[in-house]
Design a protein around this motif. Structure first.
Motif, PDB file in Angstrom:
ATOM      1  N   LEU A   1       0.239  -7.831   4.374  1.00 62.35           N
ATOM      2  CA  LEU A   1      -1.093  -8.101   3.860  1.00 62.35           C
ATOM      3  C   LEU A   1      -1.328  -7.199   2.656  1.00 62.35           C
ATOM      4  N   ILE A   2      -1.497  -7.811   1.489  1.00 63.16           N
ATOM      5  CA  ILE A   2      -1.574  -7.067   0.230  1.00 63.16           C
ATOM      6  C   ILE A   2      -2.947  -7.252  -0.394  1.00 63.16           C
ATOM      7  N   ASN A   3      -3.691  -6.163  -0.480  1.00 63.14           N
ATOM      8  CA  ASN A   3      -4.997  -6.197  -1.135  1.00 63.14           C
ATOM      9  C   ASN A   3      -4.851  -5.643  -2.546  1.00 63.14           C
ATOM     10  N   VAL A   4      -5.249  -6.437  -3.525  1.00 63.26           N
ATOM     11  CA  VAL A   4      -5.053  -6.087  -4.934  1.00 63.26           C
ATOM     12  C   VAL A   4      -6.406  -5.788  -5.577  1.00 63.26           C
ATOM     13  N   THR A   5      -6.558  -4.573  -6.076  1.00 65.02           N
ATOM     14  CA  THR A   5      -7.796  -4.157  -6.733  1.00 65.02           C
ATOM     15  C   THR A   5      -7.815  -4.627  -8.183  1.00 65.02           C
ATOM     16  N   PRO A   6      -8.972  -4.575  -8.857  1.00 65.82           N
ATOM     17  CA  PRO A   6      -9.057  -5.087 -10.232  1.00 65.82           C
ATOM     18  C   PRO A   6      -8.099  -4.429 -11.218  1.00 65.82           C
ATOM     19  N   ASP A   7      -7.614  -3.207 -10.907  1.00 71.08           N
ATOM     20  CA  ASP A   7      -6.653  -2.555 -11.802  1.00 71.08           C
ATOM     21  C   ASP A   7      -5.221  -3.013 -11.533  1.00 71.08           C
ATOM     22  N   ALA A   8      -5.048  -4.040 -10.681  1.00 69.25           N
ATOM     23  CA  ALA A   8      -3.764  -4.671 -10.335  1.00 69.25           C
ATOM     24  C   ALA A   8      -2.930  -3.834  -9.365  1.00 69.25           C
ATOM     25  N   GLN A   9      -3.493  -2.734  -8.873  1.00 68.65           N
ATOM     26  CA  GLN A   9      -2.758  -1.934  -7.879  1.00 68.65           C
ATOM     27  C   GLN A   9      -2.786  -2.637  -6.524  1.00 68.65           C
ATOM     28  N   ARG A  10      -1.640  -2.565  -5.797  1.00 68.31           N
ATOM     29  CA  ARG A  10      -1.602  -3.226  -4.505  1.00 68.31           C
ATOM     30  C   ARG A  10      -1.505  -2.214  -3.369  1.00 68.31           C
ATOM     31  N   THR A  11      -2.239  -2.512  -2.297  1.00 61.09           N
ATOM     32  CA  THR A  11      -2.241  -1.699  -1.088  1.00 61.09           C
ATOM     33  C   THR A  11      -1.742  -2.594   0.037  1.00 61.09           C
ATOM     34  N   MET A  12      -0.657  -2.169   0.704  1.00 65.52           N
ATOM     35  CA  MET A  12       0.056  -3.069   1.610  1.00 65.52           C
ATOM     36  C   MET A  12       0.021  -2.589   3.057  1.00 65.52           C
ATOM     37  N   CYS A  13      -0.227  -3.523   3.962  1.00 71.32           N
ATOM     38  CA  CYS A  13      -0.136  -3.277   5.403  1.00 71.32           C
ATOM     39  C   CYS A  13       0.872  -4.274   5.965  1.00 71.32           C
ATOM     40  N   THR A  14       1.947  -3.763   6.514  1.00 68.48           N
ATOM     41  CA  THR A  14       3.064  -4.613   6.913  1.00 68.48           C
ATOM     42  C   THR A  14       3.238  -4.659   8.423  1.00 68.48           C
ATOM     43  N   PHE A  15       3.249  -5.874   8.964  1.00 71.49           N
ATOM     44  CA  PHE A  15       3.643  -6.119  10.358  1.00 71.49           C
ATOM     45  C   PHE A  15       5.069  -6.653  10.296  1.00 71.49           C
ATOM     46  N   LEU A  16       6.015  -5.866  10.764  1.00 69.81           N
ATOM     47  CA  LEU A  16       7.422  -6.243  10.616  1.00 69.81           C
ATOM     48  C   LEU A  16       7.844  -7.390  11.526  1.00 69.81           C
ATOM     49  N   GLY A  17       7.330  -7.421  12.745  1.00 67.12           N
ATOM     50  CA  GLY A  17       7.662  -8.518  13.650  1.00 67.12           C
ATOM     51  C   GLY A  17       9.156  -8.744  13.770  1.00 67.12           C
ATOM     52  N   ALA A  18       9.576  -9.979  13.541  1.00 64.04           N
ATOM     53  CA  ALA A  18      10.991 -10.349  13.692  1.00 64.04           C
ATOM     54  C   ALA A  18      11.897  -9.567  12.745  1.00 64.04           C
ATOM     55  N   ALA A  19      11.379  -9.199  11.557  1.00 71.97           N
ATOM     56  CA  ALA A  19      12.195  -8.448  10.590  1.00 71.97           C
ATOM     57  C   ALA A  19      12.707  -7.149  11.206  1.00 71.97           C
TER      58      ALA A  19
END
Length: 344
Positions: free
Chosen positions: A130-148
């Protein structure tokens, strides 16, 4: 340079084979206040469980779903350049798994890792970021790996790896222990076949968590390292870029370090090449920038191009992906390279 890094052997079926976390990205725009309300550190990547992933997904704005995963993005870029790419990663037998499989094969990437049977509904559905992108184009990521997270040494196809000029390993695989074992098995198979091993440091938070282990792996098994400035500083615990970059250049055959709008620097022995960033009218989303840079550099190295030529391909690919939403190219990079007169 590792003692195992023998010169490249001929007869490779693939330019690059990547081993990574098979993830579907969900990208949404947000304001900084949303990150604060969710307790998220701007610009970070953190692992979350299935319940946390579901809660954040429900809170996020409407977004775009696109197959991702760092190494998966890279081989999709290699395919877009017209390169021969393969991928090893684990998905579940579910809808997102079908999406990932379809997308990576559509990018002309060989992918036949067995799916995880029974993973969906048992806490091991296909991974998502889940990637939330702020107006400055920076991304903040929360990853559920699951099967990976369930990639094991049994999934490492030694024949496939031996048929690949460069085997590219995703630093995120240092988080789950079974995947780390698979990572090490892939490196061993590559060197046994006389192939090159490349690794991306992936994220400064990964480096902070596993600094000693990553450094030991790099010194023992890596021929090529790709990193950004923050990851490099974290690896050597210094803010002195030149010192850290020179150190990395001494312990591997090739080191490529990205510096955002400053471009990148690539080292091989005493050779240091400064690579300019390609200009972009507007930066929309930086997700996948490092992954696509890696695609160009790795393909260039696999094909025996100079460091400057490989770096130019990396800069071109990065400039394409940050100009739109999503982590994979939206135009054919092969055609874009031709348009700019770049060698492939």
């Amino acid at each position: 340079m590792t003692q195992n890094s023998s010169s490249s052997v001929s007869g490779a079926r693939f330019d690059v084979c990547a081993v990574g976390n098979a993830i579907v990205d969900v990208l949404s725009p947000c304001e900084p206040a949303f990150l604060e309300a969710q307790g998220l550190t701007p610009g970070s990547m953190q692992l979350v469980d299935e319940a946390q992933s579901a809660a954040l997904y429900d809170a996020m704005a409407a977004g775009v779903e696109a197959s991702g995963g760092s190494a998966g993005n890279t081989v999709a870029g290699v395919g877009s350049f017209g390169g021969r790419a393969a991928y090893i990663g684990k998905v579940a037998k579910d809808t997102l798994g079908e999406v990932f499989t379809h997308d990576i094969r559509a990018a002309h990437v060989h992918f036949d890792t067995p799916v995880l049977e029974g993973g969906a509904g048992a806490g091991f559905g296909t991974g998502r970021c889940l990637i939330n992108v702020t107006p400055d184009a920076q991304r903040t990521m929360c990853t559920f790996l699951g099967a990976a997270n369930q990639l094991t040494t049994a999934d490492i196809d030694a024949e496939l790896i031996g048929a690949s000029e460069i085997v590219y390993l995703e630093g995120y695989l240092f988080d789950p222990a079974p995947a780390r074992a698979a990572f090490e098995a892939a490196a061993a198979a590559a060197h046994a076949a006389g192939r090159k091993v490349a690794i991306t440091l992936s994220d400064s938070f990964v480096v902070h968590r596993w600094r000693a282990e990553l450094l030991a792996f790099i010194e023992a098994s890596a021929d090529i390292v790709l990193a950004n400035e923050g990851e490099l500083h974290a690896l050597f615990e210094t803010e002195d870029f030149d010192h850290a970059a020179a150190h990395l250049g001494r312990i591997v055959e090739v080191a490529a370090v990205t510096r955002g709008e400053k471009g990148s620097v690539i080292f091989r022995g005493d050779e240091r090449v400064e690579v300019a960033a390609f200009p972009v009218d507007k930066v929309v989303d930086t997700t996948g920038a490092g992954d696509q840079y890696a695609a160009g550099v790795l393909l260039g190295l696999a094909r025996g191009l100079s460091l400057a030529e490989a770096g130019a391909l990396g800069s071109l690919a990065a400039s394409e992906v940050i100009a739109h939403w999503g982590p994979r190219p939206m135009v054919k990079l092969e055609a874009l390279a031709a348009e700019h007169g770049l060698k492939l």
